[in-house]
Scaffold this motif. Sequence first.
Motif, PDB file in Angstrom:
ATOM      1  N   TYR A 136       9.031   8.954 -14.047  1.00  0.00           N
ATOM      2  CA  TYR A 136       8.378   8.169 -13.421  1.00  0.00           C
ATOM      3  C   TYR A 136       9.008   6.848 -12.867  1.00  0.00           C
ATOM      4  N   ARG A 137      10.191   7.503 -12.571  1.00  0.00           N
ATOM      5  CA  ARG A 137      11.241   6.350 -12.206  1.00  0.00           C
ATOM      6  C   ARG A 137      10.812   5.745 -10.771  1.00  0.00           C
ATOM      7  N   ALA A 138      10.403   6.675  -9.625  1.00  0.00           N
ATOM      8  CA  ALA A 138      10.014   6.221  -8.589  1.00  0.00           C
ATOM      9  C   ALA A 138       8.476   5.386  -8.735  1.00  0.00           C
ATOM     10  N   SER A 139       7.572   5.999  -9.577  1.00  0.00           N
ATOM     11  CA  SER A 139       6.471   5.209  -9.737  1.00  0.00           C
ATOM     12  C   SER A 139       6.523   3.775 -10.465  1.00  0.00           C
ATOM     13  N   ALA A 140       7.640   3.671 -11.199  1.00  0.00           N
ATOM     14  CA  ALA A 140       7.952   2.216 -11.525  1.00  0.00           C
ATOM     15  C   ALA A 140       8.163   1.169 -10.408  1.00  0.00           C
ATOM     16  N   GLN A 141       9.186   1.960  -9.380  1.00  0.00           N
ATOM     17  CA  GLN A 141       9.491   1.188  -8.371  1.00  0.00           C
ATOM     18  C   GLN A 141       8.439   0.941  -7.263  1.00  0.00           C
ATOM     19  N   GLY A 142       7.566   2.067  -7.183  1.00  0.00           N
ATOM     20  CA  GLY A 142       6.344   1.823  -6.480  1.00  0.00           C
ATOM     21  C   GLY A 142       5.543   0.837  -6.936  1.00  0.00           C
ATOM     22  N   PHE A 143       5.055   0.827  -8.170  1.00  0.00           N
ATOM     23  CA  PHE A 143       4.073  -0.163  -8.697  1.00  0.00           C
ATOM     24  C   PHE A 143       4.771  -1.664  -8.587  1.00  0.00           C
ATOM     25  N   MET A 144       5.937  -1.601  -8.868  1.00  0.00           N
ATOM     26  CA  MET A 144       6.562  -3.065  -8.663  1.00  0.00           C
ATOM     27  C   MET A 144       6.440  -3.623  -7.300  1.00  0.00           C
ATOM     28  N   PHE A 145       7.003  -2.872  -6.666  1.00  0.00           N
ATOM     29  CA  PHE A 145       6.922  -3.025  -5.041  1.00  0.00           C
ATOM     30  C   PHE A 145       5.755  -3.417  -4.634  1.00  0.00           C
ATOM     31  N   PHE A 146       4.692  -2.640  -5.076  1.00  0.00           N
ATOM     32  CA  PHE A 146       3.227  -2.912  -4.636  1.00  0.00           C
ATOM     33  C   PHE A 146       2.910  -4.327  -5.120  1.00  0.00           C
ATOM     34  N   VAL A 147       3.138  -4.991  -6.378  1.00  0.00           N
ATOM     35  CA  VAL A 147       2.865  -6.182  -6.900  1.00  0.00           C
ATOM     36  C   VAL A 147       3.764  -7.253  -6.057  1.00  0.00           C
ATOM     37  N   ILE A 207       0.894  -1.013  -0.008  1.00  0.00           N
ATOM     38  CA  ILE A 207       0.066   0.165   0.122  1.00  0.00           C
ATOM     39  C   ILE A 207       1.030   1.366  -0.061  1.00  0.00           C
ATOM     40  N   GLY A 208       1.822   1.253   0.946  1.00  0.00           N
ATOM     41  CA  GLY A 208       2.764   2.449   0.850  1.00  0.00           C
ATOM     42  C   GLY A 208       3.741   2.568  -0.368  1.00  0.00           C
ATOM     43  N   ALA A 209       3.773   1.499  -0.950  1.00  0.00           N
ATOM     44  CA  ALA A 209       4.627   1.726  -2.334  1.00  0.00           C
ATOM     45  C   ALA A 209       3.764   2.404  -3.432  1.00  0.00           C
ATOM     46  N   GLY A 210       2.497   1.723  -3.370  1.00  0.00           N
ATOM     47  CA  GLY A 210       1.633   2.147  -4.598  1.00  0.00           C
ATOM     48  C   GLY A 210       1.337   3.780  -4.224  1.00  0.00           C
ATOM     49  N   LEU A 211       1.104   4.167  -3.037  1.00  0.00           N
ATOM     50  CA  LEU A 211       1.198   5.703  -2.800  1.00  0.00           C
ATOM     51  C   LEU A 211       2.222   6.401  -3.100  1.00  0.00           C
ATOM     52  N   GLY A 212       3.324   5.909  -2.599  1.00  0.00           N
ATOM     53  CA  GLY A 212       4.445   6.635  -2.149  1.00  0.00           C
ATOM     54  C   GLY A 212       5.172   6.765  -3.646  1.00  0.00           C
ATOM     55  N   GLY A 213       5.273   6.008  -4.522  1.00  0.00           N
ATOM     56  CA  GLY A 213       6.032   5.965  -5.800  1.00  0.00           C
ATOM     57  C   GLY A 213       5.372   7.317  -6.892  1.00  0.00           C
TER      58      GLY A 213
END
Length: 435
Positions: A351-362, A64-70
């Motif tokens: 969108y470097r952090a968004s990519a990491q956030g999405f992958m961390f979420f999954v 949840i945190g990664a999906g929001l934070g990225g």
Amino acid sequence: MKFGARSTTGWRATISVAMSNYLEAGSIIAIATSLTFWQHAYGLSNLAVGLLAAFSANAFGAAIGAGLGGPLCDRFGRKAIYTYDLLVYMVGVLIAACAVDFGMLLAGFLITGIAVGAGVPASWTYIAEHAPTAARARHVGTAQLAWSLGPLIGFALAAGLAPLGLAGSRLIFLHLFVVAAVVWWIRQGLAESQIWTEDARRGDQPSSVGDRGLRGLFSRRVDITALLMLMGVYGIWNTVAGQAGIFMPRVYDSAGVRSAVQQDLLQVQVWGCTVLATYFGFMAFADRISQRVLYPVGAALGVLAWCVLVFFTSAGMPTLLTFAVLWGISSGIGAQAFYSLWTSELFATSYRASAQGFMFFVVRAATGLLSYFFPTMLAATGLTSVGLLLIGLLALALLIGTVWAPRTRNKTLREIELERYGRTTDSGDPVPVHG
């Protein structure tokens, strides 16, 4: 190694931001070493224990945190996340330390997980953007080193405080609160990522890749391909590592080691080897030799480690000691270290952090699904059946990373971005599209 004033400042930023990884891993180990105490204190079922693990920093909470934070990190800057995420983290570990029932404990675990989920992708992004090109893996490896120190110190504390029972576990959570407060204070003087600042200023100029956040991430085939490769490497590996991180004491129990102190000391050995392998392996060589050689070595050692544990359990302690060394070395030069490097290299700054956030979420969501059932599976089917599943997953991660590892070593992040997206340089010189 000698550093000038500028280098020292760079390493100060790297180390302070990398501490997000220590706090993430430390919270996972604090949970892992305390679950049995909480279970006995409150009469929790195995499914309830699985629920605590699933919504912790090890799984859904971090997801949840990664999906929001990225996306927030890409929109408002890296500094916006690492300025505030540790305040949320401190609230979470303090609630866990003071928990008096299942509900309070679950809330503490969830809040802590959300905080680390937001902080870890931001830290990997910031470190890679801040690092010198010729030493990017070395700087990114500092995050892996900090992540490895979390379990090393956490399990050592657990072994030393074991006679105190649940009170000792509460002290481990309180130590994380203190470390987080110190790191938060140190971070306040750090500057924003220069490459993010420049990218934000360029906006919609021709040299810019374009949309920020998740919208930009899913608009190009080159990014979808990178997402699939990285989730194949890290997602599959972490499904195994996530269970090992939080349920390894139960695995040792299934292998015949009943003493909590012995279980914790075995984990100290695992993570001691991880620290050494990270520093003398990944950090020393990932900038200097082919990563298509170094990655398979670490991944293969992980497969070998679990084969030893599953097929030679009857040998007793020698088997467990061998497993601890092999799995520790593998974790130091394996999937997570390379993932944190590659995921910072293969996506545009916008969108470097968004990519990491999405992958961390999954990845953490998948870990959470297995975490919910893992204690019951282990108790019902035994180590061999569960171990075979984990070996298969590790072998798949080995294959994917070996075949599709990128060739990005010794290139600047801007050069990699230009090669992959086919945008023009600031001078107007065209760059061909790759992928």
